[in-house]
Design an enzyme around this catalytic site. Sequence first.
Site, short mmCIF file in Angstrom:
data_model
loop_
_atom_site.label_atom_id
_atom_site.label_comp_id
_atom_site.label_asym_id
_atom_site.label_seq_id
_atom_site.Cartn_x
_atom_site.Cartn_y
_atom_site.Cartn_z
N CYS A 117 15.48 46.70 52.96
CA CYS A 117 15.44 47.15 54.47
C CYS A 117 14.21 47.21 55.14
CB CYS A 117 16.70 48.79 54.36
SG CYS A 117 16.26 49.62 55.28
N GLY B 59 37.99 41.83 80.90
CA GLY B 59 38.15 41.26 79.49
C GLY B 59 38.86 41.88 78.11
N ASP C 124 27.82 41.21 70.96
CA ASP C 124 27.05 39.61 71.81
C ASP C 124 25.96 40.62 72.47
OD1 ASP C 124 30.03 38.72 73.62
OD2 ASP C 124 27.86 39.68 74.40
N HIS D 291 31.33 49.24 69.81
CA HIS D 291 31.52 48.72 68.13
C HIS D 291 30.01 48.05 67.35
CE1 HIS D 291 36.10 48.14 69.64
NE2 HIS D 291 35.55 49.41 68.91
N GLN E 143 33.20 46.48 73.92
CA GLN E 143 33.69 46.16 72.91
C GLN E 143 33.31 45.43 72.02
OE1 GLN E 143 38.23 46.76 73.02
NE2 GLN E 143 37.42 46.68 74.46
N ASN E 144 32.70 44.48 73.01
CA ASN E 144 31.58 43.17 72.61
C ASN E 144 29.82 43.72 71.48
OD1 ASN E 144 33.58 42.17 73.96
ND2 ASN E 144 32.12 41.50 75.23
N ASN F 91 40.91 40.83 84.61
CA ASN F 91 42.10 39.99 83.00
C ASN F 91 42.04 39.07 83.47
OD1 ASN F 91 41.09 41.12 80.73
ND2 ASN F 91 43.16 40.69 79.70
N LEU F 92 41.88 37.69 83.05
CA LEU F 92 42.58 36.60 82.51
C LEU F 92 44.31 36.66 82.92
CD1 LEU F 92 41.53 33.70 82.68
CD2 LEU F 92 42.62 33.02 80.64
N SER G 49 42.31 42.85 75.78
CA SER G 49 44.19 42.67 75.55
C SER G 49 44.39 44.15 75.68
CB SER G 49 43.69 41.99 74.36
OG SER G 49 43.33 42.42 73.24
C1 BV8 Z 1 39.03 53.71 64.05
C2 BV8 Z 1 33.27 45.23 65.95
C3 BV8 Z 1 39.35 56.64 63.78
C4 BV8 Z 1 33.46 43.65 64.56
C5 BV8 Z 1 36.18 45.74 66.48
C6 BV8 Z 1 45.97 53.71 67.05
C7 BV8 Z 1 47.18 53.05 67.21
C8 BV8 Z 1 47.29 52.13 66.56
C9 BV8 Z 1 46.11 51.74 65.70
C10 BV8 Z 1 45.52 52.52 65.52
C11 BV8 Z 1 45.62 53.91 66.41
N1 BV8 Z 1 43.44 54.05 66.17
C12 BV8 Z 1 42.73 53.30 65.43
C13 BV8 Z 1 44.10 52.80 64.84
C14 BV8 Z 1 43.89 51.25 63.95
C15 BV8 Z 1 42.47 50.12 64.34
C16 BV8 Z 1 42.93 49.55 65.46
O1 BV8 Z 1 42.90 49.99 66.73
N2 BV8 Z 1 43.90 48.67 65.70
C17 BV8 Z 1 44.52 47.86 66.13
C18 BV8 Z 1 44.90 46.47 65.78
C19 BV8 Z 1 46.32 48.16 65.99
N3 BV8 Z 1 41.32 50.98 65.22
C20 BV8 Z 1 39.51 51.03 64.50
O2 BV8 Z 1 40.66 51.04 63.77
C21 BV8 Z 1 39.63 52.03 65.36
N4 BV8 Z 1 38.99 52.88 64.40
O3 BV8 Z 1 40.67 54.10 65.45
O4 BV8 Z 1 39.29 55.35 63.86
C22 BV8 Z 1 38.56 57.30 65.37
C23 BV8 Z 1 38.49 56.99 66.38
C24 BV8 Z 1 37.97 58.10 67.28
C25 BV8 Z 1 38.05 58.45 67.09
C26 BV8 Z 1 38.24 59.51 65.92
C27 BV8 Z 1 39.01 58.25 64.61
C28 BV8 Z 1 38.57 50.76 64.93
C29 BV8 Z 1 38.08 50.02 65.96
C30 BV8 Z 1 36.89 48.88 66.21
C31 BV8 Z 1 37.08 47.56 65.17
N5 BV8 Z 1 36.19 46.76 65.24
N6 BV8 Z 1 34.96 44.85 66.58
C32 BV8 Z 1 33.33 42.72 65.35
O5 BV8 Z 1 33.57 42.60 66.16
O6 BV8 Z 1 33.77 41.26 63.94
S1 BV8 Z 1 37.57 45.17 67.45
C33 BV8 Z 1 37.50 43.87 67.81
O7 BV8 Z 1 38.52 43.53 68.21
C34 BV8 Z 1 36.66 43.50 69.41
O8 BV8 Z 1 35.89 44.94 69.48
C35 BV8 Z 1 37.56 44.11 70.17
O9 BV8 Z 1 37.83 45.97 70.33
C36 BV8 Z 1 38.45 44.01 69.77
C37 BV8 Z 1 39.48 42.79 70.17
O10 BV8 Z 1 39.98 42.89 71.62
P1 BV8 Z 1 39.51 42.60 73.29
O11 BV8 Z 1 38.25 42.30 72.55
O12 BV8 Z 1 40.44 42.88 74.31
O13 BV8 Z 1 39.08 40.01 72.14
P2 BV8 Z 1 41.47 40.00 72.40
O14 BV8 Z 1 40.96 38.43 72.06
O15 BV8 Z 1 41.75 40.73 71.49
O16 BV8 Z 1 40.96 39.97 74.18
C38 BV8 Z 1 40.63 39.03 75.24
C39 BV8 Z 1 41.36 39.44 76.25
O17 BV8 Z 1 40.49 38.62 77.20
C40 BV8 Z 1 42.67 39.00 76.50
O18 BV8 Z 1 43.36 40.07 77.40
C41 BV8 Z 1 42.62 37.50 77.31
O19 BV8 Z 1 43.80 37.34 78.25
C42 BV8 Z 1 41.45 37.57 78.36
N7 BV8 Z 1 40.29 36.71 78.34
C43 BV8 Z 1 40.54 35.57 78.14
N8 BV8 Z 1 38.91 34.89 78.34
C44 BV8 Z 1 39.35 35.22 79.65
C45 BV8 Z 1 40.06 36.56 80.68
N9 BV8 Z 1 39.68 38.26 80.25
C46 BV8 Z 1 38.95 37.21 82.35
N10 BV8 Z 1 37.87 35.88 82.01
C47 BV8 Z 1 37.76 35.47 81.34
N11 BV8 Z 1 37.49 34.37 81.21
#
Ligand code: BV8
Length: 228
Positions: free
Chosen positions: A132, A171, A90, A105, A87-88, A197-198, A173
Amino acid sequence: MKIVVLTGAGISAESGVPTFRDADGLWEGHRVEDVATPEAYDAQPLAVHRFYDARRAALGDVHPNPAHVALARLEDALGDDLFVVTQNIDDLHERAGSKRVLHMHGELLSAVCRSCRQRSEWTEDLGDFPPCPRCGLTDLRPDVVWFGEIPYEMDRIHDALDAADLFVSIGTSGAVYPAAGFVMHAAATGARTLELNLQPSEGTSFFDESRHGPAGVLVPAWVGGLLG
Ligand code: BV8
């Protein structure tokens, strides 16, 4: 054994890339969901470019960590039996040596033209609206999948999940779909599921096994165990 690995912001945390949770999901006081959307880009393209130009520039200050390196080693050992989807946005997986990571993503080091729809490798800012390289129009946007947009290569991902014997989530959530639903898909097609996961993620109850701790420790240990 066919393995699918899903990674999220947590795998890059120890490299110094802030996770979404770290910043409480905020950027300059904006909820990420409010910046990372096509609507936000239409309303205030300069602000959205500043968000991504800053993250692209910050890539120069970070480096892969042992978790990225361990996955690159696993790719060398397993070849096509390993499918890594992240999902990253980077480039730390690639800088660690991984050659076939699917960025569902999008990527910071890529731009896409809204006119000719072509993608171009990109390392500089986009906030000064450069032309472009393909069509010459000044209509480039960050090549990232915003909320409300369909992630890249969902068919390839579903095929890999269908064929998986083991699904490992590292890694993340489990807050954002469709990525958060992969564990259910994999389990439904008979795969064993493991969370590294952490702390417990929102989807932790869906996994057969969860190991909690820093990815930089858990992932090398898991890969070491697998490769013996
Ligand atoms: C879509 C790019 C239609 C941009 C990103 C169903 C239910 C509810 C909502 C929805 C649903 N379906 C769709 C939605 C809407 C939405 C959604 O999910 N909203 C959420 C907020 C509820 N989804 C969408 O809009 C998606 N599109 O659904 O289109 C479709 C889909 C499929 C087929 C047909 C149609 C598009 C979503 C993509 C958005 N773009 N990123 C950018 O980066 O700026 S999302 C972005 O946020 C990331 O890419 C990632 O996906 C998300 C963040 O999550 P994580 O990566 O998990 O990071 P987070 O900080 O949350 O957690 C970190 C974790 O790591 C923690 O658990 C922590 O404990 C752990 N951790 C921390 N340190 C460590 C560690 N683990 C190990 N070691 C460590 N050291």
